[in-house]
Design an enzyme around this catalytic site. Structure first.
Site, PDB file in Angstrom:
ATOM      1  N   LYS A  47       0.838  -1.194   0.000  1.00  0.00           N
ATOM      2  CA  LYS A  47       0.000   0.000   0.000  1.00  0.00           C
ATOM      3  C   LYS A  47       0.877   1.251   0.000  1.00  0.00           C
ATOM      4  O   LYS A  47       1.960   1.260   0.575  1.00  0.00           O
ATOM      5  CB  LYS A  47      -0.893   0.047   1.245  1.00  0.00           C
ATOM      6  CG  LYS A  47      -1.870  -1.097   1.366  1.00  0.00           C
ATOM      7  CD  LYS A  47      -2.619  -0.988   2.675  1.00  0.00           C
ATOM      8  CE  LYS A  47      -3.576  -2.147   2.874  1.00  0.00           C
ATOM      9  NZ  LYS A  47      -4.255  -2.055   4.171  1.00  0.00           N
ATOM     10  N   ARG A  96     -14.896  -6.526   8.884  1.00  0.00           N
ATOM     11  CA  ARG A  96     -16.000  -5.563   8.847  1.00  0.00           C
ATOM     12  C   ARG A  96     -17.211  -6.160   8.128  1.00  0.00           C
ATOM     13  O   ARG A  96     -18.332  -5.924   8.495  1.00  0.00           O
ATOM     14  CB  ARG A  96     -15.568  -4.294   8.108  1.00  0.00           C
ATOM     15  CG  ARG A  96     -14.531  -3.490   8.828  1.00  0.00           C
ATOM     16  CD  ARG A  96     -14.112  -2.347   7.971  1.00  0.00           C
ATOM     17  NE  ARG A  96     -13.581  -2.871   6.718  1.00  0.00           N
ATOM     18  CZ  ARG A  96     -12.554  -2.387   6.058  1.00  0.00           C
ATOM     19  NH1 ARG A  96     -11.940  -1.321   6.501  1.00  0.00           N
ATOM     20  NH2 ARG A  96     -12.138  -2.921   4.949  1.00  0.00           N
TER      21      ARG A  96
END
Length: 174
Positions: A47, A96
């Site tokens: 990332k 999530r």
């Protein structure tokens, strides 16, 4: 015959760029379940991060440092090497939504393949944080939005500095 007490240490790895209230909630809940939660801030990641490693560690310290049983540390390289160094075999990951599971399952499988002693434990994110991600917080902040409901004040201030929000536009060009 009883087993001797074994310290229950779990490693919670991530880039934490930035650390959010969702991360904090997960760490607080894990701290109630384990003797020690090691928040491991990844130095090397695929990332692109907006904060350098030292600042991500400092923000994690500012957000989580007062929680008993929590330790924050950076780590380079492979997560399994960190687990070996820490003499730990448990990885904590937050989920999530179902969309998180496939990627997390793949990571858990490869880690276990590299070291059969490693177990990955998944903890569901609290309902109020299921929508929250670091990438969404970065984007809202980058576009000048208020992220105060999603991160601690120290993190919100760091994001404002990072994106020069509320600064004199002429000062940025100088």
């Amino acid at each position: 015959m009883t087993k001797p007490d074994i310290e229950r240490r779990v490693i919670y790895p991530g880039t934490f760029d930035p650390i959010t209230n969702g991360h904090e909630d997960l760490v607080r809940r894990a701290a109630a379940l384990f003797d020690e939660v090691v928040v491991a801030v990844a130095a090397q990641t695929a990332k692109t991060t907006i904060f350098p490693l030292a600042e991500r560690v400092a923000l994690a310290e500012a957000t989580l440092g007062a929680i008993p049983g929590v330790r924050i540390r950076p780590f380079p390289g492979l997560l399994i090497h960190l687990l070996q160094e820490e003499k730990a075999h448990l990885i904590l990951r937050g989920l999530r939504a179902i969309s998180d599971f496939e990627h997390e399952f793949q990571l858990a499988s490869i880690n276990r393949r590299m070291d059969a002693r490693i177990e990955t434990l998944f903890l569901m994110t609290s309902d109020q944080h299921t929508f929250l991600s670091s990438s969404l917080v970065r984007e809202i902040s980058r576009l000048g939005g208020d992220v105060g409901a999603f991160v601690q004040p120290v993190v919100a201030a760091a994001l404002k500095r990072q994106f020069c929000i509320g600064m004199d536009p002429g000062a940025v060009e100088k």
